[in-house]
Motif scaffolding. Sequence first.
Motif, mmCIF file in Angstrom:
data_model
loop_
_atom_site.group_PDB
_atom_site.id
_atom_site.type_symbol
_atom_site.label_atom_id
_atom_site.label_comp_id
_atom_site.label_asym_id
_atom_site.label_seq_id
_atom_site.Cartn_x
_atom_site.Cartn_y
_atom_site.Cartn_z
ATOM 1 N N CYS A 63 0.828 -1.213 0.000
ATOM 2 C CA CYS A 63 0.000 0.000 0.000
ATOM 3 C C CYS A 63 0.859 1.259 0.000
ATOM 4 O O CYS A 63 0.579 2.218 -0.726
ATOM 5 C CB CYS A 63 -0.936 -0.004 1.207
ATOM 6 N N PHE A 120 1.757 10.564 -18.555
ATOM 7 C CA PHE A 120 2.630 10.897 -17.433
ATOM 8 C C PHE A 120 3.956 11.482 -17.893
ATOM 9 O O PHE A 120 4.519 11.066 -18.904
ATOM 10 C CB PHE A 120 2.906 9.655 -16.572
ATOM 11 N N LEU A 124 3.972 10.335 -9.451
ATOM 12 C CA LEU A 124 3.356 10.692 -10.729
ATOM 13 C C LEU A 124 2.582 12.000 -10.626
ATOM 14 O O LEU A 124 2.609 12.822 -11.551
ATOM 15 C CB LEU A 124 2.435 9.561 -11.198
ATOM 16 N N TYR A 125 1.904 12.211 -9.501
ATOM 17 C CA TYR A 125 1.136 13.442 -9.323
ATOM 18 C C TYR A 125 2.061 14.657 -9.333
ATOM 19 O O TYR A 125 1.794 15.649 -10.033
ATOM 20 C CB TYR A 125 0.350 13.393 -8.012
ATOM 21 N N ILE A 162 2.274 1.776 -3.473
ATOM 22 C CA ILE A 162 1.275 2.338 -4.391
ATOM 23 C C ILE A 162 1.092 3.828 -4.124
ATOM 24 O O ILE A 162 1.015 4.643 -5.058
ATOM 25 C CB ILE A 162 -0.069 1.598 -4.256
ATOM 26 N N ILE A 163 1.038 4.206 -2.846
ATOM 27 C CA ILE A 163 0.887 5.617 -2.496
ATOM 28 C C ILE A 163 2.092 6.423 -2.983
ATOM 29 O O ILE A 163 1.949 7.536 -3.511
ATOM 30 C CB ILE A 163 0.709 5.773 -0.969
ATOM 31 N N ILE A 171 4.108 5.733 -5.516
ATOM 32 C CA ILE A 171 4.042 5.847 -6.977
ATOM 33 C C ILE A 171 3.035 6.917 -7.374
ATOM 34 O O ILE A 171 3.294 7.747 -8.263
ATOM 35 C CB ILE A 171 3.662 4.499 -7.615
ATOM 36 N N TYR A 172 1.867 6.917 -6.700
ATOM 37 C CA TYR A 172 0.830 7.910 -7.003
ATOM 38 C C TYR A 172 1.367 9.322 -6.755
ATOM 39 O O TYR A 172 1.199 10.220 -7.599
ATOM 40 C CB TYR A 172 -0.412 7.659 -6.153
ATOM 41 N N LEU A 173 2.017 9.545 -5.623
ATOM 42 C CA LEU A 173 2.544 10.860 -5.296
ATOM 43 C C LEU A 173 3.627 11.284 -6.280
ATOM 44 O O LEU A 173 3.686 12.447 -6.699
ATOM 45 C CB LEU A 173 3.097 10.871 -3.871
ATOM 46 N N ASN A 205 3.430 15.610 -12.711
ATOM 47 C CA ASN A 205 2.466 16.171 -13.646
ATOM 48 C C ASN A 205 1.870 17.502 -13.188
ATOM 49 O O ASN A 205 1.228 18.185 -13.996
ATOM 50 C CB ASN A 205 1.333 15.179 -13.886
ATOM 51 N N HIS A 206 2.067 17.885 -11.917
ATOM 52 C CA HIS A 206 1.365 19.059 -11.405
ATOM 53 C C HIS A 206 2.252 20.106 -10.742
ATOM 54 O O HIS A 206 1.785 21.209 -10.466
ATOM 55 C CB HIS A 206 0.291 18.621 -10.400
#
Length: 271
Positions: free
Chosen positions: A8, A255, A18-19, A11-12, A14-16, A22-23
């Motif tokens: 978990c 991405f 990528l976010y 996954i968190i 990786i999400y952060l 991109n932002h």
Amino acid sequence: MKKLLKFCLFIIAIYLFLYINNHWIITTEHIYESEKVPESFDGFRITQVSDLHDALFGDNQAKLVKKVAATNPDVIFITGDVIDSNRYNLEQSLQAVREFVKISDVYYVIGNHEVATNKVEEIYEALSAIGVHVMPNTSMILEREGESIAILGIEDPLNGYETQSMLGTALAGVDREDLTVLLAHRPEKFNTYVANNINLVFSGHAHGGQIRLPFVGGLIAPGQGFLPKYTAGTFEDGETTMNVSRGLGNSTVPFRIFNLPQLVVVELKSK
């Protein structure tokens, strides 16, 4: 249980990652110093916005607008692909541009995605209506205290015209003693800009190579293939200096990796 927790957390993470890639908008500043820069334009600041591709940066593009305003621009250049042809949403793209025109004069050229929509005239009309200077193979003269520089814009060659032809049309009537500043979406046409002795070019299109490898640079770019040369930064040849923005958004590839969204600021300095 520990394995599940680690998964978990992975996954968190990786999400952060990528976010953020991109932002998180960064601003890169350059100085352009030349004898052709008039004294009255010394300190003149140009902020480049490129390849938005309908990306969102906060409610009503508030984060992007705040970042652009913080650069204190005398002019804002939009160098193409303000929309994305795969998810055309002109109204969403205009949210930011409507705020840009409140900050300074805005100049705009199309990219390949505008051409691909077959709605170039609709886009031109919408941008002109909110006060943007649309530059389809044309030029405008900026004057300060009796001195001037020439701003040129050319359309994207996906429209079927050669870059040289479009550039020749834009240069018609321009005093070549003036500093020439070109908005042109495609950096891979650098040799054409050099051959025409354009002084300062603003380009985008390459998205920074989409994935940037340490000590290598961009991985791939349209029109340049793998390990492209012109993906980000400043390039010089003869009288020509080209600034390539990594841009803000994405298109087919969703991405950006080690490739934060970018605003480019160039400040003119007279010698």
